[in-house]
Design a protein around this motif. Sequence first.
Motif, PDB file in Angstrom:
ATOM      1  N   THR A 190      47.347  60.808  31.273  1.00  0.00           N
ATOM      2  CA  THR A 190      48.145  59.805  30.714  1.00  0.00           C
ATOM      3  C   THR A 190      49.470  60.477  30.628  1.00  0.00           C
ATOM      4  O   THR A 190      49.882  61.438  30.188  1.00  0.00           O
ATOM      5  CB  THR A 190      47.697  59.220  29.371  1.00  0.00           C
ATOM      6  OG1 THR A 190      47.534  60.457  28.643  1.00  0.00           O
ATOM      7  CG2 THR A 190      46.313  58.426  29.646  1.00  0.00           C
ATOM      8  N   GLY A 191      50.361  59.586  30.311  1.00  0.00           N
ATOM      9  CA  GLY A 191      51.856  59.981  29.995  1.00  0.00           C
ATOM     10  C   GLY A 191      52.822  59.328  31.058  1.00  0.00           C
ATOM     11  O   GLY A 191      52.447  58.618  32.150  1.00  0.00           O
ATOM     12  N   PRO A 192      54.120  59.247  30.741  1.00  0.00           N
ATOM     13  CA  PRO A 192      55.375  58.767  31.511  1.00  0.00           C
ATOM     14  C   PRO A 192      55.080  59.041  33.124  1.00  0.00           C
ATOM     15  O   PRO A 192      54.850  60.627  33.053  1.00  0.00           O
ATOM     16  CB  PRO A 192      56.577  59.111  30.815  1.00  0.00           C
ATOM     17  CG  PRO A 192      56.186  59.725  29.547  1.00  0.00           C
ATOM     18  CD  PRO A 192      55.032  60.125  29.787  1.00  0.00           C
ATOM     19  N   GLU A 193      55.293  58.370  33.884  1.00  0.00           N
ATOM     20  CA  GLU A 193      55.420  58.811  35.385  1.00  0.00           C
ATOM     21  C   GLU A 193      56.983  58.987  35.681  1.00  0.00           C
ATOM     22  O   GLU A 193      57.763  58.333  35.391  1.00  0.00           O
ATOM     23  CB  GLU A 193      54.803  57.800  36.194  1.00  0.00           C
ATOM     24  CG  GLU A 193      53.299  57.707  35.982  1.00  0.00           C
ATOM     25  CD  GLU A 193      52.743  56.832  37.001  1.00  0.00           C
ATOM     26  OE1 GLU A 193      52.791  57.254  38.641  1.00  0.00           O
ATOM     27  OE2 GLU A 193      51.870  55.967  36.528  1.00  0.00           O
ATOM     28  N   VAL A 194      56.981  59.873  36.502  1.00  0.00           N
ATOM     29  CA  VAL A 194      58.279  60.257  37.185  1.00  0.00           C
ATOM     30  C   VAL A 194      58.309  60.399  38.526  1.00  0.00           C
ATOM     31  O   VAL A 194      57.529  61.199  39.010  1.00  0.00           O
ATOM     32  CB  VAL A 194      59.081  61.788  36.441  1.00  0.00           C
ATOM     33  CG1 VAL A 194      60.312  61.732  36.910  1.00  0.00           C
ATOM     34  CG2 VAL A 194      58.829  61.473  34.926  1.00  0.00           C
ATOM     35  N   SER A 195      59.227  59.744  39.112  1.00  0.00           N
ATOM     36  CA  SER A 195      59.371  60.191  40.928  1.00  0.00           C
ATOM     37  C   SER A 195      60.545  61.265  40.814  1.00  0.00           C
ATOM     38  O   SER A 195      61.672  60.666  40.555  1.00  0.00           O
ATOM     39  CB  SER A 195      59.563  58.868  41.407  1.00  0.00           C
ATOM     40  OG  SER A 195      58.841  58.072  41.419  1.00  0.00           O
ATOM     41  N   VAL A 196      60.289  62.274  41.647  1.00  0.00           N
ATOM     42  CA  VAL A 196      61.336  63.318  41.875  1.00  0.00           C
ATOM     43  C   VAL A 196      61.442  63.460  43.018  1.00  0.00           C
ATOM     44  O   VAL A 196      60.416  63.979  43.826  1.00  0.00           O
ATOM     45  CB  VAL A 196      61.219  64.478  41.123  1.00  0.00           C
ATOM     46  CG1 VAL A 196      62.500  65.438  41.450  1.00  0.00           C
ATOM     47  CG2 VAL A 196      61.286  64.382  39.549  1.00  0.00           C
ATOM     48  N   LEU A 197      62.343  63.130  43.980  1.00  0.00           N
ATOM     49  CA  LEU A 197      62.404  63.326  45.472  1.00  0.00           C
ATOM     50  C   LEU A 197      63.337  64.582  45.543  1.00  0.00           C
ATOM     51  O   LEU A 197      64.429  64.883  44.542  1.00  0.00           O
ATOM     52  CB  LEU A 197      63.396  62.260  46.031  1.00  0.00           C
ATOM     53  CG  LEU A 197      63.182  60.626  45.766  1.00  0.00           C
ATOM     54  CD1 LEU A 197      63.770  59.810  46.591  1.00  0.00           C
ATOM     55  CD2 LEU A 197      61.612  60.527  45.834  1.00  0.00           C
ATOM     56  N   SER A 198      63.155  65.462  46.616  1.00  0.00           N
ATOM     57  CA  SER A 198      64.005  66.581  46.549  1.00  0.00           C
ATOM     58  C   SER A 198      64.023  67.075  48.222  1.00  0.00           C
ATOM     59  O   SER A 198      63.044  66.600  48.986  1.00  0.00           O
ATOM     60  CB  SER A 198      62.880  67.890  46.075  1.00  0.00           C
ATOM     61  OG  SER A 198      61.815  67.939  46.903  1.00  0.00           O
ATOM     62  N   PHE A 199      65.208  67.504  48.275  1.00  0.00           N
ATOM     63  CA  PHE A 199      65.602  67.865  49.734  1.00  0.00           C
ATOM     64  C   PHE A 199      64.931  69.422  49.635  1.00  0.00           C
ATOM     65  O   PHE A 199      65.199  70.407  48.809  1.00  0.00           O
ATOM     66  CB  PHE A 199      66.923  68.381  49.925  1.00  0.00           C
ATOM     67  CG  PHE A 199      67.858  66.867  49.749  1.00  0.00           C
ATOM     68  CD1 PHE A 199      67.298  65.943  51.020  1.00  0.00           C
ATOM     69  CD2 PHE A 199      68.626  66.397  48.834  1.00  0.00           C
ATOM     70  CE1 PHE A 199      68.265  64.862  50.937  1.00  0.00           C
ATOM     71  CE2 PHE A 199      69.300  65.159  48.987  1.00  0.00           C
ATOM     72  CZ  PHE A 199      68.963  64.356  49.973  1.00  0.00           C
TER      73      PHE A 199
END
Length: 421
Positions: A190-199
């Motif tokens: 549980t908890g907030p979801e984050v999308s992190v795209l990275s090069f």
Amino acid sequence: MKVLVVGGGGREHAIIKKLKQNKRISTIYAAPGNGGISCDATCVAIKATDIDSMVAFAQQNKIDFVVVAPDDPLVLGMVDSFEAVGIKAFGPNKAAAILEGSKVFSKELMKKYNIPTAAYETFDNVDEAIAYVKSQNSYPTVIKADGLALGKGVIIAETLAEAEEGIRSIMEDKVFGASGNHIVIEEFLTGPEVSVLSFCDGKTIVPMVSAMDHKRALDNDKGLNTGGMGTIAPNPFFTEDVLKECQKTIFEPTMEAMNQEGRPFKGVIFFGLMITPNGTKVIEYNCRFGDPETQVVLPLLKTDLYDIFEAVVDERLNEINIEFDTKSAACVIMASGGYPQKYQTDFEISGLDKNGQCSGATVYHSGTKLDTAFKTAGGRALGVSTLGDTLNDAITNAYCAVDTIHFKHAHYRKDIGKKAL
Ligand code: AMP
Ligand code: GLY
């Protein structure tokens, strides 16, 4: 330079609009592209997974550089095929794309290299999987098909009966095809979801501005899972402290783990993260830009995208200074009524100019075609994306623009970004 972008959705439209800003590029092709993309690139009717035709087209047309954007051609090894004929291609090769292509692989990688993720077991046998769920006796429990399943291969089971049904549907009825031969059963986080795209070029990994997706079809995160109904960036839950933690515990270790495994990753690693009370953990890896994350992340990118793509392919990402605007961005997806289940298409879209745009926003086309007018041609039709000095401004601007665009049975969420305000 002649560039070919493989794919035909909103993500590809956002990549193409950014590439158009590069002065060295003379021609951009999109395969297959879509109605809206045809205003910014020359569309070529080749399926994104048709590797042989794609390579033949690139050779015949003397393409200098290819961007392979969607997951399936990457997992099938399209980048390897371009490399084999000496054409530079952005994206992971087949060996590295397994990071998304197999959940069993990615979970085992995380376990081996101590990268934080939900506790799990893998199974290739229905009875053993069900026995495991019974022995755990902890709900909800999460059941995932091993391979690609259009982002839908995840079942969150609230009871033993639901878990059993889920396991049987994936492994026996093969509702996600062969990707259900193996499954992962994991702990519910549980908890907030984050999308992190990275090069990532295998030596250096540079996270982009963070984003928040809205996967469920209806407001307040109700309804079925979709490819994504809207995004905002940056994601306010992803603070400087969380970024620092992730660099140390997730981003760098993932790049290093892939190197250790002899699968150096060059392209975009998309980290699907959950900020849990026990630290930030990986929910999933994707081997590509997210859709619709790209439609808010790239509008904030200040550095030239093509320069970055070249640097990744040439393994000199450390030489590039990647900068993002400090503004906020929001993207609201306008979908065909009924999506992600049955829906009708072919409805004329009003409110767009001849370039498929409207005032006050950038319209990224996901599923449209263009004959006499723009018409819907997919589940997700348009992504209406805007910037603002604050997140609130960006969201307000996006909904103002959405109000001016119409098509029959259009559906969009009214609460994109609300959780982030
Ligand atoms: P995925 O297709 O792997 O992105 O999963 C779809 C969605 O299911 C995620 O965005 C999460 O909201 C949810 N999910 C996946 N795995 C878990 C987990 N272990 N705990 C809680 N929610 C999860
Ligand atoms: N928006 C989530 C994905 O691209 O997989």
